[in-house]
Design a protein around this motif. Structure first.
Motif, PDB file in Angstrom:
ATOM      1  N   GLY A   1       0.285   1.963   7.450  1.00 53.01           N
ATOM      2  CA  GLY A   1       0.764   3.336   7.384  1.00 53.01           C
ATOM      3  C   GLY A   1       1.015   3.901   6.006  1.00 53.01           C
ATOM      4  N   THR A   2       0.586   3.211   4.945  1.00 56.35           N
ATOM      5  CA  THR A   2       0.828   3.747   3.600  1.00 56.35           C
ATOM      6  C   THR A   2      -0.233   3.234   2.642  1.00 56.35           C
ATOM      7  OG1 THR A   2       2.508   4.005   1.861  1.00 56.35           O
ATOM      8  CG2 THR A   2       2.334   1.849   2.886  1.00 56.35           C
TER       9      THR A   2
ATOM     10  N   GLU B   1       8.516  -4.053   0.075  1.00 51.66           N
ATOM     11  CA  GLU B   1       9.464  -2.936  -0.023  1.00 51.66           C
ATOM     12  C   GLU B   1      10.176  -2.662   1.301  1.00 51.66           C
ATOM     13  OE1 GLU B   1       7.429   0.398  -1.757  1.00 51.66           O
ATOM     14  OE2 GLU B   1       7.353  -0.553  -3.719  1.00 51.66           O
ATOM     15  N   GLY B   2      10.572  -3.729   1.958  1.00 51.15           N
ATOM     16  CA  GLY B   2      11.342  -3.582   3.195  1.00 51.15           C
ATOM     17  C   GLY B   2      10.502  -3.400   4.429  1.00 51.15           C
ATOM     18  N   PRO B   3      10.264  -2.152   4.856  1.00 59.88           N
ATOM     19  CA  PRO B   3       9.661  -1.947   6.176  1.00 59.88           C
ATOM     20  C   PRO B   3       8.132  -1.997   6.213  1.00 59.88           C
ATOM     21  CG  PRO B   3      10.244   0.167   5.224  1.00 59.88           C
ATOM     22  CD  PRO B   3      10.686  -0.875   4.245  1.00 59.88           C
ATOM     23  N   VAL B   4       7.452  -2.027   5.060  1.00 59.06           N
ATOM     24  CA  VAL B   4       5.988  -1.947   5.063  1.00 59.06           C
ATOM     25  C   VAL B   4       5.395  -3.319   5.387  1.00 59.06           C
ATOM     26  CG1 VAL B   4       3.915  -1.383   3.757  1.00 59.06           C
ATOM     27  CG2 VAL B   4       6.023  -0.081   3.378  1.00 59.06           C
ATOM     28  N   THR B   5       4.660  -3.379   6.478  1.00 56.07           N
ATOM     29  CA  THR B   5       4.019  -4.626   6.888  1.00 56.07           C
ATOM     30  C   THR B   5       2.604  -4.701   6.318  1.00 56.07           C
ATOM     31  OG1 THR B   5       5.286  -4.765   8.944  1.00 56.07           O
ATOM     32  CG2 THR B   5       3.211  -5.976   8.868  1.00 56.07           C
ATOM     33  N   VAL B   6       2.266  -5.869   5.791  1.00 61.12           N
ATOM     34  CA  VAL B   6       0.918  -6.125   5.277  1.00 61.12           C
ATOM     35  C   VAL B   6       0.281  -7.203   6.141  1.00 61.12           C
ATOM     36  CG1 VAL B   6      -0.458  -6.981   3.337  1.00 61.12           C
ATOM     37  CG2 VAL B   6       1.502  -5.480   2.922  1.00 61.12           C
ATOM     38  N   ARG B   7      -0.924  -6.930   6.591  1.00 58.86           N
ATOM     39  CA  ARG B   7      -1.708  -7.921   7.329  1.00 58.86           C
ATOM     40  C   ARG B   7      -2.919  -8.288   6.487  1.00 58.86           C
ATOM     41  NH1 ARG B   7       0.293  -4.370  11.050  1.00 58.86           N
ATOM     42  NH2 ARG B   7       1.403  -5.275  12.832  1.00 58.86           N
ATOM     43  N   ALA B   8      -3.232  -9.564   6.426  1.00 59.48           N
ATOM     44  CA  ALA B   8      -4.323 -10.014   5.564  1.00 59.48           C
ATOM     45  C   ALA B   8      -5.147 -11.078   6.278  1.00 59.48           C
ATOM     46  CB  ALA B   8      -3.779 -10.568   4.255  1.00 59.48           C
ATOM     47  N   ARG B   9      -6.432 -11.100   5.931  1.00 64.75           N
ATOM     48  CA  ARG B   9      -7.365 -12.066   6.516  1.00 64.75           C
ATOM     49  C   ARG B   9      -8.200 -12.657   5.379  1.00 64.75           C
ATOM     50  NH1 ARG B   9      -9.887 -12.380  11.831  1.00 64.75           N
ATOM     51  NH2 ARG B   9     -11.953 -13.312  11.767  1.00 64.75           N
ATOM     52  N   LEU B  10      -8.212 -13.977   5.284  1.00 70.40           N
ATOM     53  CA  LEU B  10      -9.031 -14.682   4.297  1.00 70.40           C
ATOM     54  C   LEU B  10     -10.076 -15.511   5.023  1.00 70.40           C
ATOM     55  CD1 LEU B  10      -7.988 -16.436   1.050  1.00 70.40           C
ATOM     56  CD2 LEU B  10      -9.373 -17.702   2.692  1.00 70.40           C
TER      57      LEU B  10
ATOM     58  N   SER C   1     -22.666  -0.095   0.859  1.00 70.99           N
ATOM     59  CA  SER C   1     -22.224   0.637   2.033  1.00 70.99           C
ATOM     60  C   SER C   1     -21.904   2.076   1.665  1.00 70.99           C
ATOM     61  CB  SER C   1     -20.985  -0.031   2.620  1.00 70.99           C
ATOM     62  OG  SER C   1     -20.421   0.752   3.635  1.00 70.99           O
ATOM     63  N   SER C   2     -22.161   2.997   2.615  1.00 75.83           N
ATOM     64  CA  SER C   2     -21.802   4.398   2.415  1.00 75.83           C
ATOM     65  C   SER C   2     -20.336   4.645   2.735  1.00 75.83           C
ATOM     66  CB  SER C   2     -22.682   5.293   3.301  1.00 75.83           C
ATOM     67  OG  SER C   2     -22.491   4.965   4.669  1.00 75.83           O
ATOM     68  N   LEU C   3     -19.648   3.654   3.324  1.00 76.35           N
ATOM     69  CA  LEU C   3     -18.227   3.776   3.623  1.00 76.35           C
ATOM     70  C   LEU C   3     -17.412   3.471   2.371  1.00 76.35           C
ATOM     71  CD1 LEU C   3     -18.176   1.947   7.066  1.00 76.35           C
ATOM     72  CD2 LEU C   3     -18.326   4.395   6.647  1.00 76.35           C
ATOM     73  N   THR C   4     -16.261   4.081   2.265  1.00 76.68           N
ATOM     74  CA  THR C   4     -15.403   3.856   1.109  1.00 76.68           C
ATOM     75  C   THR C   4     -14.225   2.969   1.476  1.00 76.68           C
ATOM     76  OG1 THR C   4     -14.182   5.896   1.575  1.00 76.68           O
ATOM     77  CG2 THR C   4     -16.039   6.055   0.037  1.00 76.68           C
ATOM     78  N   ILE C   5     -13.647   2.357   0.457  1.00 76.48           N
ATOM     79  CA  ILE C   5     -12.483   1.502   0.679  1.00 76.48           C
ATOM     80  C   ILE C   5     -11.296   2.374   1.057  1.00 76.48           C
ATOM     81  CG2 ILE C   5     -10.935  -0.193  -0.365  1.00 76.48           C
ATOM     82  CD1 ILE C   5     -13.180  -0.845  -2.353  1.00 76.48           C
ATOM     83  N   PRO C   6     -10.679   2.161   2.211  1.00 73.01           N
ATOM     84  CA  PRO C   6      -9.506   2.960   2.576  1.00 73.01           C
ATOM     85  C   PRO C   6      -8.379   2.767   1.563  1.00 73.01           C
ATOM     86  CG  PRO C   6     -10.370   1.766   4.474  1.00 73.01           C
ATOM     87  CD  PRO C   6     -11.069   1.216   3.271  1.00 73.01           C
ATOM     88  N   PRO C   7      -7.582   3.783   1.335  1.00 72.49           N
ATOM     89  CA  PRO C   7      -6.495   3.664   0.345  1.00 72.49           C
ATOM     90  C   PRO C   7      -5.430   2.645   0.734  1.00 72.49           C
ATOM     91  CG  PRO C   7      -6.328   5.744   1.559  1.00 72.49           C
ATOM     92  CD  PRO C   7      -7.651   5.135   1.921  1.00 72.49           C
ATOM     93  N   THR C   8      -5.404   2.247   1.996  1.00 72.13           N
ATOM     94  CA  THR C   8      -4.419   1.269   2.458  1.00 72.13           C
ATOM     95  C   THR C   8      -4.853  -0.174   2.221  1.00 72.13           C
ATOM     96  OG1 THR C   8      -5.447   1.362   4.652  1.00 72.13           O
ATOM     97  CG2 THR C   8      -3.560   2.808   4.262  1.00 72.13           C
ATOM     98  N   VAL C   9      -6.086  -0.377   1.740  1.00 71.78           N
ATOM     99  CA  VAL C   9      -6.714  -1.704   1.752  1.00 71.78           C
ATOM    100  C   VAL C   9      -6.813  -2.293   0.349  1.00 71.78           C
ATOM    101  CG1 VAL C   9      -8.906  -2.897   2.206  1.00 71.78           C
ATOM    102  CG2 VAL C   9      -7.980  -1.283   3.880  1.00 71.78           C
TER     103      VAL C   9
END
Length: 371
Positions: free
Chosen positions: A89-90, A64-73, A3-11
């Motif tokens: 957001g980070t 780290e408290g407020p950072v929410t992580v969403r994941a899909r397997l 793919s020509s798309l790059t992995i986002p830094p949040t992922v």
């Protein structure tokens, strides 16, 4: 083609294969246990009709408290899994827990098999003694764009202290993205011969990170080669730094990851109460906008109909009701448009002969040739 798309830094991305049986049940039990312990906020298994042949799980947790992580397997073919997680957001931090370790159990590591090479993710993988098989493994490792592959050369036969896997000492977020290949002392020449087309060279008694295909932006083989790795139980700080720096490089989305990431972002089901309320408000706004558009269209249609009626009334006032065919033909013949057309027809334009002359020439010319 990558793919020509790059992995986002949040992922965070990883994939693997479950070497046992009943992978879906193992995942259900592990996710339920993680939720009961508080490691997960919640999880959800998508109904089968929505997923086709695949089994799909979603999970949500906080770091780290407020950072929410969403994941899909996604579990495909009963044993092959791919996982995408995204921090809200980070940028993703390597020190955070491995998302794979939150989906799978701790006491069953049969899920941690890297499918490109069929090697174990968190363990040391000695390179095959057969040189043809060695080249096959390294070729697959070089072309793998999901995991981080590292070749470590043992300058001499190591004891138990040198058998600590690199995955045990790298940041937690890298443990299930790392494949460690170990070359025996006599395999160095065969290893570097197999890697000659990549520009990577493993130093004697050192290590090198393989580039993947395509190589990340900014990758230079010399920057990710470590000249000495002391396999004596001490922490290989320089090698850990090299692996962490490589994982942070801008990399192309691996094959299959784009669809996985799109589904994670656009087809998310595991909503919080606040998210459900926001979704309901979005749906209400959507219907309100649609109703407003329909009302506007209705008003425009009514205005057009009124204009048409006014035009018809003006026409009737001017020409009257023309219901009989004879009167209609006479009216058309005497209409301003007809008279204007006839006037233009009588005009002669220089350089152009009248239609009647042209017609006479065609018919008369043929007639004059007759006896």
């Amino acid at each position: 083609m990558p793919s020509s798309l790059t992995i986002p830094p949040t992922v965070w991305l990883a994939r693997g294969r479950y070497a046992g049986s009943g992978a879906a049940d193992v995942l259900r039990r592990a996710l339920r246990s993680r939720k009961d312990s508080g490691a997960l906020d919640d999880f959800y298994e998508l109904p089968a009709p929505e997923t086709g042949a695949d089994t799909v799980f979603e999970a949500r947790w906080r770091v780290e408290g407020p950072v929410t992580v969403r994941a899909r397997l996604v579990l495909a073919d009963g044993d092959r899994w791919s996982l995408a997680a995204e921090a809200e957001g980070t940028a993703w931090e390597p020190r955070w827990p491995s998302p794979a370790a939150l989906f799978w159990p701790d006491d069953d590591t049969t899920w941690a098999v890297e499918p490109a090479t069929e090697l174990r993710l968190p363990e040391i993988n000695p390179l095959p003694e057969d040189e043809r098989e060695l080249r096959r493994v390294l070729k697959a490792a070089v072309h793998d764009s999901w995991a981080v592959h590292v070749v470590v050369h043992e300058a001499m036969t190591v004891d138990e202290r040198g058998l600590t896997p690199l995955a045990a000492v790298v940041p937690p977020g890298l443990r299930h993205r790392l494949v460690e290949h170990r070359a025996a002392p006599q395999q160095l020449r065969a290893v570097n011969w197999a890697l000659r087309d990549t520009g990577v060279e493993v130093p004697r008694g050192g290590a090198a990170v393989l580039p993947g295909d395509p190589a990340p932006s900014g990758f230079a083989a010399a920057d990710f080669a470590v000249r000495s790795v002391f396999l004596d139980g001490s922490e290989p700080a320089e090698l850990i730094t090299a692996v962490t720096r490589f994982a942070a490089l801008e990399r192309a989305l691996p094959k299959g990851a784009e669809a996985l990431l799109t589904a994670l972002r656009d087809d998310w089901h595991l909503l919080t109460v606040e998210e459900e309320l926001a979704e309901q408000r979005r749906v209400v706004r959507m219907y309100a906008d649609a109703l407003e558009a329909m009302t506007t269209s209705r008003d425009l249609y009514r205005e057009a109909a009124e204009s048409a009626h006014e035009a018809l009334a003006v026409y009737r006032e001017t020409y009257g009701e023309l219901s009989e065919p004879v009167r209609s033909a006479a009216a058309v013949e005497s209409s301003p448009l007809t008279r204007l057309t006839q006037t233009f027809g009588r005009l002669r334009i220089p350089g152009r002969r009248a239609d009647t002359d042209s017609t006479d020439q065609r018919t008369g010319g043929a007639g004059s040739a007759s006896p």
